[in-house]
Write a protein that holds these residues in place. Structure first.
Motif, mmCIF file in Angstrom:
data_model
loop_
_atom_site.group_PDB
_atom_site.id
_atom_site.type_symbol
_atom_site.label_atom_id
_atom_site.label_comp_id
_atom_site.label_asym_id
_atom_site.label_seq_id
_atom_site.Cartn_x
_atom_site.Cartn_y
_atom_site.Cartn_z
ATOM 1 N N VAL A 151 0.834 -1.205 0.000
ATOM 2 C CA VAL A 151 0.000 0.000 0.000
ATOM 3 C C VAL A 151 0.864 1.248 0.000
ATOM 4 N N LEU A 152 1.922 1.259 0.802
ATOM 5 C CA LEU A 152 2.759 2.455 0.856
ATOM 6 C C LEU A 152 3.576 2.648 -0.422
ATOM 7 N N MET A 153 3.845 1.565 -1.123
ATOM 8 C CA MET A 153 4.601 1.673 -2.379
ATOM 9 C C MET A 153 3.697 1.695 -3.606
ATOM 10 N N LEU A 154 2.417 1.892 -3.410
ATOM 11 C CA LEU A 154 1.482 1.923 -4.531
ATOM 12 C C LEU A 154 1.830 2.992 -5.576
ATOM 13 N N PRO A 155 2.201 4.219 -5.174
ATOM 14 C CA PRO A 155 2.598 5.188 -6.206
ATOM 15 C C PRO A 155 3.807 4.724 -7.011
ATOM 16 N N LEU A 156 4.731 4.087 -6.336
ATOM 17 C CA LEU A 156 5.923 3.578 -7.009
ATOM 18 C C LEU A 156 5.559 2.471 -7.998
ATOM 19 N N ILE A 157 4.639 1.610 -7.607
ATOM 20 C CA ILE A 157 4.206 0.525 -8.483
ATOM 21 C C ILE A 157 3.486 1.080 -9.706
ATOM 22 N N VAL A 158 2.638 2.082 -9.483
ATOM 23 C CA VAL A 158 1.916 2.702 -10.603
ATOM 24 C C VAL A 158 2.888 3.338 -11.582
ATOM 25 N N VAL A 159 3.877 4.056 -11.059
ATOM 26 C CA VAL A 159 4.871 4.684 -11.934
ATOM 27 C C VAL A 159 5.672 3.625 -12.674
ATOM 28 N N GLU B 221 10.833 6.510 -0.620
ATOM 29 C CA GLU B 221 9.802 5.568 -0.193
ATOM 30 C C GLU B 221 10.331 4.646 0.906
ATOM 31 N N PHE B 222 11.561 4.173 0.763
ATOM 32 C CA PHE B 222 12.147 3.328 1.806
ATOM 33 C C PHE B 222 12.289 4.089 3.115
ATOM 34 N N ALA B 223 12.663 5.355 3.042
ATOM 35 C CA ALA B 223 12.777 6.162 4.262
ATOM 36 C C ALA B 223 11.424 6.300 4.942
ATOM 37 N N ALA B 224 10.374 6.466 4.163
ATOM 38 C CA ALA B 224 9.040 6.590 4.744
ATOM 39 C C ALA B 224 8.532 5.256 5.287
ATOM 40 N N LEU B 225 9.034 4.150 4.768
ATOM 41 C CA LEU B 225 8.602 2.826 5.215
ATOM 42 C C LEU B 225 9.243 2.395 6.538
ATOM 43 N N MET B 226 10.354 2.992 6.904
ATOM 44 C CA MET B 226 11.097 2.508 8.064
ATOM 45 C C MET B 226 10.278 2.560 9.358
ATOM 46 N N HIS B 227 9.653 3.682 9.646
ATOM 47 C CA HIS B 227 8.912 3.802 10.904
ATOM 48 C C HIS B 227 7.700 2.852 10.959
ATOM 49 N N PRO B 228 6.855 2.810 9.923
ATOM 50 C CA PRO B 228 5.744 1.842 9.987
ATOM 51 C C PRO B 228 6.217 0.395 10.067
ATOM 52 N N GLY C 28 10.183 12.339 -4.049
ATOM 53 C CA GLY C 28 11.167 11.786 -4.982
ATOM 54 C C GLY C 28 10.905 12.242 -6.396
ATOM 55 N N TRP C 29 9.630 12.262 -6.785
ATOM 56 C CA TRP C 29 9.265 12.748 -8.119
ATOM 57 C C TRP C 29 9.626 14.222 -8.257
ATOM 58 N N LEU C 30 9.312 15.016 -7.221
ATOM 59 C CA LEU C 30 9.584 16.457 -7.268
ATOM 60 C C LEU C 30 11.083 16.736 -7.372
ATOM 61 N N VAL C 31 11.879 16.009 -6.622
ATOM 62 C CA VAL C 31 13.332 16.196 -6.679
ATOM 63 C C VAL C 31 13.861 15.884 -8.075
ATOM 64 N N LEU C 32 13.380 14.804 -8.680
ATOM 65 C CA LEU C 32 13.825 14.474 -10.030
ATOM 66 C C LEU C 32 13.414 15.549 -11.022
ATOM 67 N N GLU C 33 12.178 16.008 -10.955
ATOM 68 C CA GLU C 33 11.717 17.040 -11.883
ATOM 69 C C GLU C 33 12.495 18.337 -11.698
ATOM 70 N N ASP D 130 13.303 5.266 -18.863
ATOM 71 C CA ASP D 130 14.081 4.077 -18.523
ATOM 72 C C ASP D 130 14.077 3.842 -17.009
ATOM 73 N N GLN D 131 12.907 4.061 -16.394
ATOM 74 C CA GLN D 131 12.666 3.836 -14.969
ATOM 75 C C GLN D 131 13.523 4.710 -14.060
ATOM 76 N N ASP D 132 14.006 5.841 -14.541
ATOM 77 C CA ASP D 132 14.756 6.758 -13.688
ATOM 78 C C ASP D 132 13.885 7.323 -12.578
ATOM 79 N N LEU D 133 12.639 7.557 -12.881
ATOM 80 C CA LEU D 133 11.726 8.102 -11.877
ATOM 81 C C LEU D 133 11.539 7.114 -10.731
ATOM 82 N N VAL D 134 11.417 5.845 -11.055
ATOM 83 C CA VAL D 134 11.258 4.826 -10.011
ATOM 84 C C VAL D 134 12.508 4.766 -9.141
ATOM 85 N N ARG D 135 13.667 4.808 -9.778
ATOM 86 C CA ARG D 135 14.918 4.777 -9.006
ATOM 87 C C ARG D 135 15.077 6.009 -8.128
ATOM 88 N N MET D 136 14.535 7.128 -8.539
ATOM 89 C CA MET D 136 14.627 8.345 -7.740
ATOM 90 C C MET D 136 13.636 8.319 -6.581
#
Length: 153
Positions: free
Chosen positions: A35-43, A62-69, A103-108, A51-57
Motif C-alpha cells: 500500500v505504501l509503495m502503490l505510487p511507485l508501483i503505478v509509476v 519511499e524506503f525512508a518513509a517505510l522505516m517507521h511503519p 522523490g518525483w519532485l526532486v527528479l523534476e 528508462d525507470q529513472d523516476l522509479v529509481r529516484m
C-alpha cells in the motif's frame, strides 16, 4: 527479439514467486509495503519514457518513509491486524505517498535545473561569440577603410 523476451520471462516469474512467498509468509509486511509503495508501483507500470529513472529516484524516499511503519509492525510481531491498523491511520499512508511525491519532485527539479543551466551556458556562449564577431567586424571594417584611403594618396 524473442531472445530478449525469453530473458525477461524468468525474471518476471521470479518476481511473481517472491511476491507470492512474501504474501504467504509475511502478509502484514507485504500489505503495508504494497500500500505504501502503490505510487511507485503505478509509476513502474506506466512510465516507460525515462528508462525507470523516476522509479529509481522515488525508491530511497519511499524506503525512508517505510522505516517507521515497518518498525512499528515489527514490534507488533508483523500481524495482519497491526498492518491494517497502521494503514487505517491516515498519516501513515499520506507520509508514504508524499515521500514518493517528494522523490518525483526532486527528479523534476533536477531536470529543470539542468535544463536551465544548459540554457544559461548556451546563452552566455552565444553572447560571447556575438561580442567576438562584433569586434572582428569592427576590426575588419577599420582595415578595409584604411586600405581604401592609402592607394588614392
Amino acid at each position: 527479439m524473442t531472445s530478449v523476451v525469453r530473458r525477461g520471462l524468468p525474471m518476471k516469474w521470479s518476481h511473481g514467486l517472491a511476491c507470492g512467498a512474501a504474501l504467504a509468509w509475511l502478509p502484514g509486511y507485504s500489505l503495508l509495503a504494497g500500500v505504501l509503495m502503490l505510487p511507485l508501483i503505478v509509476v513502474y507500470l506506466t512510465d516507460r519514457s525515462r528508462d525507470q529513472d523516476l522509479v529509481r529516484m522515488m525508491l530511497p524516499y519511499e524506503f525512508a518513509a517505510l522505516m517507521h511503519p515497518l518498525h512499528i509492525l515489527w514490534n507488533e510481531d508483523g500481524s495482519l491486524e497491526a498492518a491494517i491498523s497502521l494503514l487505517l491511520m491516515p498519516e501513515t499512508v499520506m507520509i508514504g505517498w508524499c515521500a514518493a511525491g517528494a522523490g518525483w519532485l526532486v527528479l523534476e527539479m533536477a531536470l529543470i535545473s539542468a535544463k536551465l543551466i544548459r540554457q544559461y551556458k548556451a546563452r552566455s556562449k552565444k553572447a560571447e561569440i556575438a561580442t567576438r564577431l562584433k569586434e572582428l567586424h569592427e576590426e575588419w571594417a577599420e582595415d578595409t577603410s584604411s586600405s581604401e584611403i592609402q592607394p588614392s594618396a
